[in-house]
Scaffold this motif. Structure first.
Motif, PDB file in Angstrom:
ATOM      1  N   VAL A  83       0.864  -1.334   0.117  1.00 49.28           N
ATOM      2  CA  VAL A  83      -0.033   0.046   0.064  1.00 49.28           C
ATOM      3  C   VAL A  83       0.951   1.232   0.116  1.00 49.28           C
ATOM      4  N   VAL A  84       0.628   2.256  -0.922  1.00 49.06           N
ATOM      5  CA  VAL A  84       1.257   3.379  -0.746  1.00 49.06           C
ATOM      6  C   VAL A  84       0.183   4.651  -0.525  1.00 49.06           C
ATOM      7  N   VAL A 121       5.008   3.857   2.217  1.00 51.72           N
ATOM      8  CA  VAL A 121       4.925   2.371   1.505  1.00 51.72           C
ATOM      9  C   VAL A 121       4.923   1.397   2.866  1.00 51.72           C
ATOM     10  N   MET A 122       3.817   0.588   2.573  1.00 49.92           N
ATOM     11  CA  MET A 122       3.575  -0.421   3.821  1.00 49.92           C
ATOM     12  C   MET A 122       3.414  -1.738   3.087  1.00 49.92           C
ATOM     13  N   CYS A 123       3.862  -2.890   3.569  1.00 50.57           N
ATOM     14  CA  CYS A 123       3.944  -3.889   3.050  1.00 50.57           C
ATOM     15  C   CYS A 123       4.233  -5.007   4.340  1.00 50.57           C
ATOM     16  N   HIS A 148       7.527   0.993   5.494  1.00 50.39           N
ATOM     17  CA  HIS A 148       7.270   0.188   6.667  1.00 50.39           C
ATOM     18  C   HIS A 148       7.207  -1.346   6.030  1.00 50.39           C
ATOM     19  N   VAL A 149       8.199  -2.008   6.521  1.00 52.47           N
ATOM     20  CA  VAL A 149       8.106  -3.436   6.203  1.00 52.47           C
ATOM     21  C   VAL A 149       7.573  -4.306   7.341  1.00 52.47           C
ATOM     22  N   GLU A 162       2.324  -8.186  13.317  1.00 54.22           N
ATOM     23  CA  GLU A 162       2.666  -6.766  13.676  1.00 54.22           C
ATOM     24  C   GLU A 162       1.998  -5.915  12.945  1.00 54.22           C
ATOM     25  N   ARG A 163       1.564  -6.074  11.501  1.00 56.02           N
ATOM     26  CA  ARG A 163       1.002  -5.345  10.510  1.00 56.02           C
ATOM     27  C   ARG A 163      -0.589  -5.193  10.888  1.00 56.02           C
TER      28      ARG A 163
END
Length: 117
Positions: free
Chosen positions: A23-24, A38-40, A88-89, A94-95
């Motif tokens: 997701v951006v 940026v999240m993944c 953010h990886v 955790e996500r």
């Protein structure tokens, strides 16, 4: 290199290591921290580290400063500060727990389909 071009490289790097649910968020005008988040996530610590390492390598190859890289050893939530882009990886668990997408729910999302073609 333009910010949008580098954003695409970051998304492709995450996708190359099979990051899930990329997701951006466009943070322009919402947060002074960065223009994009940026999240993944990955499904294991090894995968989280592989995704973060690939993003770090892409930054270095393109002469983009890595201001900060945190959480790599624990591989539960790796934060890579690349200036105008913060990545953010997460580990899958955790996500779900932190749910940053909900926290920044007012931020519009960028379409990543074109970035991956």
């Amino acid at each position: 290199m333009k910010e949008q071009q580098f954003l695409e490289l970051v998304v492709k790097a995450a996708d190359d290591k099979r990051a899930e649910n990329i997701v951006v968020l466009n943070m322009q005008g919402i947060s002074p921290i960065a223009d994009y988040f940026v999240m993944c996530h990955g499904n294991s610590e090894k995968q989280v580290q592989a995704i973060a390492k690939e993003i770090k390598d892409v930054a270095l190859e393109n002469n983009v400063d890595i201001h900060r890289l945190e959480g790599f050893d624990q591989a539960r939530w790796v934060l890579a500060d690349l200036g105008d882009i913060v990545v953010h990886v997460f580990h899958r668990d955790e996500r779900v727990y932190y749910n940053l997408e909900k926290l920044w729910g007012d931020a519009p999302t960028e379409e990543i389909g074109d970035m991956l073609t």
